[in-house]
Design an enzyme around this catalytic site. Structure first.
Site, short mmCIF file in Angstrom:
data_model
loop_
_atom_site.label_atom_id
_atom_site.label_comp_id
_atom_site.label_asym_id
_atom_site.label_seq_id
_atom_site.Cartn_x
_atom_site.Cartn_y
_atom_site.Cartn_z
N ASP A 146 0.77 -1.10 -0.07
CA ASP A 146 -0.06 0.12 -0.11
C ASP A 146 0.75 1.37 -0.09
OD1 ASP A 146 -2.23 -1.45 0.29
OD2 ASP A 146 -2.84 -1.25 2.05
N ARG A 147 0.48 2.29 -0.65
CA ARG A 147 1.03 3.66 -0.81
C ARG A 147 1.35 4.06 0.66
NH1 ARG A 147 -0.01 9.24 -1.05
NH2 ARG A 147 -1.99 8.73 -0.30
#
Length: 317
Positions: A146-147
């Site tokens: 995930d970012r």
């Protein structure tokens, strides 16, 4: 008998800043009588933009030659072009390269940097940066992080080997360890293994737990706690559902610090704001290399800011 897929030909355009050109294949029964009409309708783009790209020779065929806008629509015809890059705030944190060989690149990703181009994050992604900085245009991601999560991400150097490494993750043959900072609850009995059924619906920001056969498993341990009410946790996922660690920690009553989705969705953060990152870190990756047979183990060297100095993390420094 399964029909063999025709391999996608190599793009006739070079990458730009580590980003591949877009390939559009004209389907049977698609809209438009010409290539231009089809692209305008299919891409819902400004006709003036499409016309400018045609005039500049930026829309090409498989041979790399510009395609005239009045080219008749032909199912199966492929055209390539570079899309207009969105304005992206620079993610001002280093991407640490831990390992490079003929097969793998392993990096220690910072918070806020997406793994691969998606949506409004294109050039400011780990993949685009690495392709450009390492001179490896065929580099691909074996999995995603995930970012908002920092830590270890594995990339493959040779596209033909990507499937072997992706299979490791799909078949849960990669030992993954995460760390998180969250509130300390003295009444929460740990260690424990959390099992539940998690669903994530398209278009909905958050995942949720529902009744039914468990499809998500996380082993949770408390590594340390402090007088300020915080604790550091070790999380070992047995499965890989979307937002699994965040959902399970929230369900235990100790949501991860800096989480904008769990237990409640907060207001969107303005673009370019990098304060109070999610306190979740992909700390370890270990596996048997499917190509070389070597035992691989990698460890992130990052620290979680709220544990190192809660005051600085809370102040966004």
């Amino acid at each position: 008998m399964r029909r063999r897929r025709t391999p996608i030909p190599p793009p006739p355009l070079p990458q730009r800043d580590g980003v591949d050109p877009v390939r559009v294949r004209l389907p049977v029964g698609g809209p438009g009588a010409t290539v231009r009409e089809h692209l305008v309708q299919r891409l819902a783009a400004n006709p003036a933009l499409i016309d400018r790209m045609f005039a500049a020779g930026e829309i090409v065929g498989a041979d790399g030659r510009p395609v005239p806008p009045d080219t008749p629509y032909a199912p199966g015809l492929c055209v390539w072009f570079h899309r207009e890059m969105p304005e992206e705030p620079l993610v001002p944190f280093p991407l640490h390269v831990l390992h490079v060989d003929d097969h793998l690149v392993v990096v220690d990703k910072p918070h806020f940097l997406a793994t691969t181009p998606r949506g409004s994050h294109v050039r400011q992604t780990a993949l685009a940066r690495l392709r450009h900085e390492l001179g490896l245009p065929r580099l691909t991601a074996a999995h995603r992080l995930d970012r908002l999560t920092a830590g270890l991400v594995l990339f493959t150097v040779r596209p033909e080997e990507r499937g072997a490494y992706q299979t490791l993750f799909r078949d849960r043959r990669v030992h993954k360890v995460y760390e998180a900072v969250a509130p300390h609850d003295p009444d929460l009995r740990l260690p424990r293994t959390v099992r539940s059924r998690i669903v994530k619906e398209r278009g909905v920001l958050t995942a949720r737990e529902v009744d039914g056969e468990p499809n998500a498993e996380t082993h949770v341990e408390r590594l340390a706690h402090r007088a300020d009410g915080l604790a550091r946790y070790r999380l070992v996922p047995g499965t890989g559902q979307t937002h699994q660690l965040r959902v399970h920690m929230s369900a235990l009553g100790v949501p991860i610090l800096g989480d904008p989705l769990y237990p409640e969705v907060t207001a969107p953060v303005p673009a370019g704001e990098f304060r109070r990152p999610l306190q979740l870190l992909a700390r370890e990756l270990a596996f048997t290399d499917p190509v070389t047979g070597a035992e691989r183990r990698f460890t992130s060297g990052r620290t979680l800011g709220a544990w190192a100095s809660y005051e600085e993390w809370a102040a966004g420094q």
